[in-house]
Design an enzyme around this catalytic site. Sequence first.
Site, PDB file in Angstrom:
ATOM      1  N   ARG A 183       0.863  -1.023   0.107  1.00 14.62           N
ATOM      2  CA  ARG A 183      -0.145  -0.197   0.055  1.00 14.62           C
ATOM      3  C   ARG A 183       0.578   1.361   0.172  1.00 14.62           C
ATOM      4  O   ARG A 183       2.199   0.877   0.134  1.00 14.62           O
ATOM      5  CB  ARG A 183      -1.111   0.096   1.340  1.00 14.62           C
ATOM      6  CG  ARG A 183      -0.087   0.755   2.467  1.00 14.62           C
ATOM      7  CD  ARG A 183      -1.163   1.049   3.738  1.00 14.62           C
ATOM      8  NE  ARG A 183      -0.153   0.140   4.772  1.00 14.62           N
ATOM      9  CZ  ARG A 183      -0.490   0.314   6.321  1.00 14.62           C
ATOM     10  NH1 ARG A 183      -1.343  -0.320   5.837  1.00 14.62           N
ATOM     11  NH2 ARG A 183       0.400   0.837   7.372  1.00 14.62           N
ATOM     12  N   GLY A 184       0.071   2.616   0.214  1.00 14.39           N
ATOM     13  CA  GLY A 184       0.602   4.135   0.324  1.00 14.39           C
ATOM     14  C   GLY A 184       1.929   3.852  -0.730  1.00 14.39           C
ATOM     15  O   GLY A 184       1.672   3.564  -2.108  1.00 14.39           O
ATOM     16  N   TYR A 200      12.101   7.071  14.825  1.00 18.83           N
ATOM     17  CA  TYR A 200      12.445   6.880  13.891  1.00 18.83           C
ATOM     18  C   TYR A 200      13.543   7.854  12.925  1.00 18.83           C
ATOM     19  O   TYR A 200      13.892   7.445  11.689  1.00 18.83           O
ATOM     20  CB  TYR A 200      10.459   7.377  13.526  1.00 18.83           C
ATOM     21  CG  TYR A 200      10.155   8.128  12.382  1.00 18.83           C
ATOM     22  CD1 TYR A 200       9.461   6.804  10.953  1.00 18.83           C
ATOM     23  CD2 TYR A 200      10.419   8.730  11.457  1.00 18.83           C
ATOM     24  CE1 TYR A 200       9.298   6.944   9.481  1.00 18.83           C
ATOM     25  CE2 TYR A 200      10.062   9.161   9.561  1.00 18.83           C
ATOM     26  CZ  TYR A 200       9.568   8.011   9.022  1.00 18.83           C
ATOM     27  OH  TYR A 200       9.091   7.846   8.030  1.00 18.83           O
ATOM     28  N   PRO A 215      11.117  11.736   1.215  1.00 21.81           N
ATOM     29  CA  PRO A 215       9.496  12.084   1.409  1.00 21.81           C
ATOM     30  C   PRO A 215       9.282  12.912   2.376  1.00 21.81           C
ATOM     31  O   PRO A 215       9.882  13.116   3.978  1.00 21.81           O
ATOM     32  CB  PRO A 215       8.603  10.654   1.450  1.00 21.81           C
ATOM     33  CG  PRO A 215       9.589   9.678   1.114  1.00 21.81           C
ATOM     34  CD  PRO A 215      11.126   9.884   1.381  1.00 21.81           C
TER      35      PRO A 215
END
Length: 253
Positions: free
Chosen positions: A20-21, A160, A190
């Site tokens: 997905r994504g 993260y 991104p």
Amino acid sequence: MPEQIQTHAGRVALVTGGGRGIGAAIAAMLAARGARVAVLDADAALAREAAAACGGLAERCDVTDRASVDSACAAVEAALGPVDILVNNAGISPKPGGRASPIWEMPAEEWDQVIAVNLTGCWNLARRLTPGMVARKRGWIVNMASVSGKAWTPLVGSHYSATKSALIGLTRHWAGELGPHGVLVNAICPGRIMTPMARLVAPAVNEAIIANTPLGRGGEPEEVARAACFLTGPDAGFVTGTTLDVAGGWMMT
Ligand code: NDP
């Protein structure tokens, strides 16, 4: 609108977290440009759905589990041939209760899991696939980092940002090691991209990010996919060890 330019004909591509994504968009665009594509995801149903949408091969693969990585890569090689393009896209950004945990609240298990998926997962795939790339003197690796790997934002947790900074460093290191063997390694950073990951926070948080984004909007997964196609295609033959922001100007450094 399908892409007509067959820039990736004759190349086999493997995309982790491709169910997905951003990963699904990359798989679809590489396939539209002529690559034979394998969609790997920890969720087998998502992998099947995304692969069916682009005519690719679906394999369940948890990037943290080396046995799962080995068996998925072997299945891809048996079905499609040696892997030329590795897109290390799988990533997680836990936000319990809609916000990232500060260090004084972060459970050790959450730290371990983010390191395992976002960082060691990329190493696992690269370790499995680079021997073949080196032997064939041909390969492209794209690591999905983040602008939060370059500058601070309260949006994400320290696990993260640490993994995304590390991916930028790994990209440079692998580019140095692999360049003499004909393998190009680059990273994409991104900004805010409107995927299920972006919806882990309240809409007001995304609105605040967009207010600080010079282009005034969130990005689409396809806009990241175009960058991945550039970095793995014929127009980037002298591009390695770099990180390409696809962020609308958010968090420029
Ligand atoms: P999504 O959460 O929408 O998709 C991530 C995919 O990765 C899911 O299908 C997920 O499967 C899969 N995945 C998670 N853990 C594993 C694992 N252990 N093994 C294999 N697959 C796994 O994320 P995005 O598409 O938004 O993000 C893709 C990448 O882009 C990530 O690396 C992310 O950090 C990065 N990024 C995203 C930004 C954004 O704003 N969206 C900004 C900057 C970077 P499952 O459903 O099973 O969890």
